[in-house]
Design an enzyme around this catalytic site. Structure first.
Site, short mmCIF file in Angstrom:
data_model
loop_
_atom_site.label_atom_id
_atom_site.label_comp_id
_atom_site.label_asym_id
_atom_site.label_seq_id
_atom_site.Cartn_x
_atom_site.Cartn_y
_atom_site.Cartn_z
N HIS A 1 9.47 17.15 10.59
CA HIS A 1 8.31 17.34 10.20
C HIS A 1 8.20 17.90 8.94
O HIS A 1 7.51 18.88 8.47
CB HIS A 1 7.12 18.41 11.37
CG HIS A 1 7.22 17.77 12.82
ND1 HIS A 1 6.80 16.54 13.15
CD2 HIS A 1 7.55 18.23 13.92
CE1 HIS A 1 6.82 16.22 14.27
NE2 HIS A 1 7.33 17.22 14.85
N LYS B 1 -10.57 -16.11 -14.76
CA LYS B 1 -11.90 -15.85 -14.97
C LYS B 1 -12.61 -17.10 -14.73
O LYS B 1 -13.78 -17.06 -14.02
CB LYS B 1 -12.08 -15.74 -16.67
CG LYS B 1 -13.55 -15.94 -17.04
CD LYS B 1 -13.68 -15.71 -18.63
CE LYS B 1 -15.07 -15.78 -18.95
NZ LYS B 1 -15.31 -15.43 -20.40
#
Length: 534
Positions: A298, A137
């Site tokens: 495939h 932060k």
């Protein structure tokens, strides 16, 4: 005044080297707790224990160490803000320049067998994430290192900028820190979700066997879904050269393909990994059966066979459709031996994966240096869920891992299957579930003879499979992943020589298909389970 660095790490990789440079080259003052302080002292590095700095002892068995205003005030202070400087002075707090924190090994702990809920909870870090988030932060002023892999980059940054860091660099560290704590919290949430679900299921099971007749349901526990991915590996490209692609490891500990050992060959590609997973999922169906070889092209199987030896299984799988097998992906459920290695190197293949590889075959395989050879001992272990991204969201479902249960199947024709036919139907059904819908699989003698995949209608898939099988359909069986909406495919299959069909059933016209099978002397078995694969 020396700059202040807080170091508190579970993973001490690179810690001493980092700390030594901080002290000797940049005059940092080190503050540490627990095992980190001990490691620094043993390396003869000056370090102040957190408890000495704060004046507050570690309590609750180490659960509370760094949760103190002198720690978090120093991390969150804004030195160029007058009110913050006044607070620091009034409370004898020194601003912090660097936070080096990595967290308790929660994911590594729960990955171990037999870990209890209590043991897992003690590995939930509180102080560490709090310091990381505070530093992230306040990255306008503070650098935060949440991973040992960042240490060298930080030291290079100091060296390149006269002992200082740029805001762009600190911001990148902050982003990594927030990503780290997010993944850490997600791992905890996922673990506790599973624990609570298991507990809820146990209660349901108990109620089901009680005499009260009470019923319950599992609660919906999560309002969000996050994938915890680590260790990104850039791939050459995605499905096509213009698509960048990256391979991420799911979870902190390597498993599945991340844990595979590549013995030789080029780097794996995006399409390689997709096809390898398709091949693995099919061979897993036959993990405890006789030697089995799977060839995928495939994402669809083009050859699957079971035989007395793994070499024979591969040769039969290859012969099932040698045209499609060229450049394919091979998965085996037995170690690669010399005979199999010779067969594998007799043609062009992209990848081979097996649970092990006999040492003596290395020289044989080396004859095809571009062939990717992988060892994955736990090939039978898949995923519990499948995830697909769509525009604006994702789809998550339980993986289709329902085992074939022929004892629940229904023979709906007058003709009953022989024991041999039933075993062939089971084989065909296991393969069909891994073929893209609409799917038709024709098999005989535990070898695929024809595969019809991904057609827009079932008639088209059946036609492709039957044409591919040719004369081999005589006496073969046929599996369909979905019901037959009409009897036309049944009649076409019978005319080609198919003797038995397994399909889910569920069509309004099931009666027509069953009637046609009876007229033609076929066996038809309904599984009452559909296996579409999109």
């Amino acid at each position: 005044m020396n700059r202040l660095a807080i170091l508190s790490v579970s993973d001490k990789t690179g810690l001493i080297d980092l700390a030594r440079v901080l002290v000797e080259s940049y005059q940092f003052q080190l503050i540490s707790s627990g095992g980190t302080a001990k490691a620094l002292k043993e390396a003869n590095l000056p370090v102040t224990k957190v408890s000495d700095y704060t004046g507050a002892p570690e309590i609750l068995g180490g659960r509370v160490k760094t949760l103190h205003p002198k720690i978090h005030g120093g991390i969150l202070s804004r030195p160029d803000l007058e009110s913050d400087r006044a607070d620091l002075t009034a409370n004898d707090i020194q601003p912090v320049t660097l936070v080096v924190v990595n967290l308790y090994p929660f994911e590594q702990t729960i990955a171990k067998a037999g870990v209890s809920l209590e043991q897992a909870i003690e590995q939930i870090d509180v102080g560490g994430p709090t310091m990381i988030r505070a530093a992230a932060k306040n990255h306008q002023y503070v650098s935060v290192l949440s991973n040992p892999a960042q240490y060298n980059a930080y030291l290079e940054e100091l060296k390149a900028h006269n002992g200082e860091t740029r805001i762009e660099f600190r911001r990148s560290l902050a982003l990594a820190a927030f990503s780290h704590t997010q993944a850490y919290d997600r791992a905890i949430a996922d673990y506790l979700t599973k624990e609570i679900l298991n507990e809820a299921q146990a209660k349901i099971d108990l109620m089901e066997v009680s005499s009260t007749g009470a019923t319950s349901s599992q609660p919906s526990l999560s309002s969000s879904y996050t994938l915890l991915c680590h260790s990104p590996k850039p791939l050459r490209y995605g499905e096509n050269p213009h698509q960048p692609a990256t391979w991420y490891q799911l979870g902190a500990a390597p498993k599945g393909w991340s844990a595979a050992q590549q013995l030789q060959g080029k780097e794996l590609s995006y399409n390689n990994l997709l096809d390898l997973e398709a091949a693995r999922s099919i061979v897993a169906e036959f993990w405890n059966d006789a030697p089995c070889a799977v060839i995928v092209k495939h994402n669809n199987p083009c050859g699957v066979a079971i035989a007395p030896t793994i070499a024979e299984a591969y040769q039969k799988a290859f012969a099932a459709d040698s045209t499609s097998a060229f450049g394919g992906i091979v998965a085996l459920n037995r170690p690669i031996d010399e005979e199999t290695a010779k067969a594998l190197t007799s043609t062009f293949l992209e990848c081979v994966v097996a649970p092990a590889c006999v040492a003596s075959v290395a020289t044989i395989l080396a004859a095809k240096p571009n062939l990717r050879v992988l060892v994955l001992p736990e090939m039978q272990q898949g995923t519990s869920e499948t995830v697909k991204l769509i525009a604006g969201g994702m789809l998550v479902q339980k993986s289709d891992d329902l085992p074939a249960t022929p004892e629940t199947w229904q023979v709906v024709t007058q003709k009953q299957p022989s024991p041999e036919q039933m075993q062939e139907l089971i084989f065909a059904w296991k393969i069909c579930r891994h073929v893209k819908s609409n799917a038709i699989a024709i098999t005989g003698d535990r070898v695929t003879l024809g595969i019809g995949a991904g057609q827009m209608n079932r008639v088209g898939s059946a036609k492709i499979a039957l044409e591919q099988a040719g004369d081999r359909t005589k006496g073969a069986v046929l599996a369909s992943d979905g019901f037959f909406p009409f009897d036309d495919s049944v009649r076409t299959a019978a005319a080609a020589g198919i003797t038995a069909i397994v399909q889910p059933g569920g069509s309004m016209r099931d009666g027509d298909s069953i009637k046609a099978a009876d007229e033609l002397g076929l066996v038809m078995v309904l599984t009452h389970v559909r296996h579409f694969l999109h």
